[in-house]
Motif scaffolding. Structure first.
Motif, short mmCIF file in Angstrom:
data_model
loop_
_atom_site.label_atom_id
_atom_site.label_comp_id
_atom_site.label_asym_id
_atom_site.label_seq_id
_atom_site.Cartn_x
_atom_site.Cartn_y
_atom_site.Cartn_z
N UNK A 100 42.20 -4.70 97.87
CA UNK A 100 41.10 -5.66 97.69
C UNK A 100 39.76 -5.04 97.34
N UNK A 101 39.72 -3.76 96.87
CA UNK A 101 38.44 -3.21 96.44
C UNK A 101 37.97 -3.86 95.16
N UNK A 102 38.85 -4.59 94.51
CA UNK A 102 38.54 -5.28 93.26
C UNK A 102 39.48 -6.48 93.15
N UNK A 103 39.15 -7.45 92.31
CA UNK A 103 40.04 -8.61 92.16
C UNK A 103 41.42 -8.18 91.66
N UNK A 104 42.44 -8.84 92.20
CA UNK A 104 43.82 -8.45 91.89
C UNK A 104 44.39 -9.03 90.59
N UNK A 105 43.91 -10.17 90.05
CA UNK A 105 44.62 -10.77 88.91
C UNK A 105 44.68 -9.84 87.70
N UNK A 106 45.86 -9.65 87.12
CA UNK A 106 46.00 -8.69 86.03
C UNK A 106 45.41 -9.13 84.70
#
Length: 554
Positions: free
Chosen positions: A449-455
């Motif tokens: 979760x250090x950054x948004x997960x959606x690819x």
């Protein structure tokens, strides 16, 4: 085998995904139809041949939809991601007042919550002021408050949280970490860095989380990932609690998970080489037991240094304020651990953000190779936000996978990153194409979760170097943008390679798993901008539809 010969070998009920624009991440790069039997692809190619092979098959008309292999997040933290969904999101708070307002509103809406957890705050929101416990105390003084920074390498807490953690004026800094203190008084300010997070905060919070809560958080992470087209993930900080949660999910699924998971056991540095190597043996025990197609212990994770935003990444040259950071793992402590893991056949994944950290990691790998000789190995280096040109070449020559996260280069979160370096190093930030030009395999992920997960937004950043948060911002070094086909392959085929799944998944070819995604847009024809608006129509894992989205009305 000739495709027509397969007709006589089909035994299970087949499904023909017919008439799509299918990106295979292989050669040939494009196909029209796929045949799925049970969990596997048995044919990928033209529709005429597929029709002849499957006259009795179930038909799914793709109607020209874009299909690609399921995304594999090459670097994430599944349980942490699921737990982060329940925290106060502070990333878009532009100033201290905004942060305080969100904390205050959450506190008022949740009067019985024993503590308040937040995430993703950014240093520029404080306008150059250092975070202090008093800033949080002003809106919540009674209950402990823990606020993860955007990179999750530091935690900002209030006075009640310091008390709950048992941190006082006499608490020593853990090895490789820092309890920030007021230089005038010596009192803890409320900022905890690196191993003060992993060795003090994380264990304390883990004690107050139940297994049921972990299971709920993990299920939420799986659900989000499937909805966004992810069919596999590499978890980069496993401990006993995380493995137990994954095994409970595996049992509940009758030996399957909603998506495939490979994991790396987190090695915590101590001042004892014997204890550090003992942790490697512990990881090897898990690896011997967990080697299935759904849950696999791949190796170990070592965090060599910190992050640039908080000036804890280890650099060859000082930061703009003249300071630098010592590594969490120096070469003397790191080399025995890497050598032991290499000898045990474990993959070594090393977090290395500063250019000196990657130097240390590559030297440790060279020592391991010299000690253990020629053997199959596929080690990895994570993040590589800064790295010298010479070490890019070393990395490629050693066969090390470059595991990088486009979303970390989003221009919307670069202000502080660039300011604390402040020199020539910002002009070679996140140099993804240099890795492949040198001959290394580049695997892309999110580090959620250090950054948004959606690819899909992640691929937008990869192919444009523009912001998925605010696309109006200027691109961040656009010369480092990746071609669309390359970016998608790095997030599927090469992500599978990074965790030794390349014989199982990552490409749409006969013989590999039927792990794929159907989108309602095509970035090859609609442009990179469509990655910000396209939706996942289907996510299929091992031939089974795990997510389906209702088509948008015309």
């Amino acid at each position: 085998m000739n495709p027509m010969d397969r007709k006589n070998t089909m035994t299970a009920k087949a499904t023909h995904y017919r008439g799509g624009r299918i990106f295979t991440a292989a050669e040939p790069a494009w196909a029209e139809s796929m045949i799925v039997e049970d969990s596997q692809l048995t044919y990928v190619g033209d529709t005429v041949t597929a029709d002849a092979l499957t006259r009795d098959a179930d038909i799914v008309e793709l109607d020209g939809a874009f299909v690609l292999p399921g995304f594999i997040d090459a670097h994430t933290h599944l349980l942490m991601m699921g737990q982060s969904l329940q925290k106060v999101d502070l990333q878009s708070a532009v100033d201290l007042a905004g942060i305080q307002d969100r904390i205050g509103r959450f506190a008022a809406d949740n009067p019985t919550a024993p503590r308040i957890l937040g995430r993703s705050w950014l240093f520029p929101a404080l306008g150059g002021r250092p975070p202090t416990r008093q800033m949080i105390d002003a809106v919540e003084a009674d209950r402990p408050v823990y606020l993860d920074s955007n990179d999750v390498h530091s935690v900002w807490v209030n006075s009640a949280a310091l008390h709950e953690l048992g941190i006082d004026d006499h608490t020593p800094d853990p090895l490789g970490g820092r309890i920030e203190r007021d230089p005038a008084t010596g009192h803890a300010t409320g900022m905890l860095y690196e191993t003060a997070v992993t060795q003090i905060v994380w264990p304390a919070l883990a004690k107050v989380v139940t297994d049921h809560e972990r299971d709920v958080a993990l299920a939420a992470a799986f659900e989000r990932y499937l909805a966004d087209g992810v069919t596999g993930a590499v978890d980069m900080a496993l401990g006993a609690d995380e493995v137990a949660a994954l095994e409970r999910a595996l049992a509940a699924g009758g030996g399957t998970l909603p998506l495939r998971v490979a994991g790396h056991w987190l090695i915590t540095r101590t001042d004892s080489t014997e204890e550090n190597v003992r942790q490697v043996r512990e990881a090897a025990t898990y690896a011997q037991r967990l080697q299935g197609p759904w849950l696999r212990m791949a190796g170990i994770k070592i965090i060599i240094d910190g992050v640039i935003d908080s000036c804890t990444a280890t650099m060859k040259e000082p930061y703009s304020d003249g300071t630098n950071a010592e590594p969490i793992w120096d070469l003397e402590s790191l080399a025995p651990v890497v050598t032991a893991a290499d000898a045990a056949g474990l993959q070594v994944a090393m977090h290395a953000i500063g250019d000196e950290a990657s130097e240390i990691g590559l030297t440790a790998l060279e020592k391991a190779i010299a000690a253990n000789g020629i053997r199959p190995r596929r080690h990895r280096m994570e993040h590589l936000e800064t790295i010298t040109k010479d070490n890019v070449q070393r990395l490629a020559q050693l066969g090390v996978v470059a595991s990088m996260q486009p979303v970390h280069a989003d221009p919307a979160i670069q202000e502080n990153w660039r300011a604390v370096l402040g020199d020539h190093r910002v002009e070679r930030a996140y140099p993804w194409p240099e890795m492949t030009s040198a001959g290394a395999v580049l695997a892309l992920g999110s580090d959620a979760p250090t950054a948004p997960h959606p690819p899909l937004p992640n691929m937008y950043v990869a192919t444009t170097r523009k912001s998925a948060i605010d696309p109006t911002l200027p691109p961040n070094l656009p010369e480092y943008a990746l071609p669309m086909a390359d970016a998608l392959a790095h997030a599927t085929r090469d992500a599978a390679y990074s965790c030794c799944w390349d014989d199982l998944t990552g490409q749409l070819v006969a013989g590999k798993a039927a792990d794929f995604v159907v989108l309602d847009g095509n970035p090859f024809t609609d442009g990179a901008g469509s990655l910000l608006t396209s939706r996942v129509g289907l996510t299929v894992v091992a031939g089974r539809i795990r997510h389906r989205t209702t088509p948008r009305p015309l």
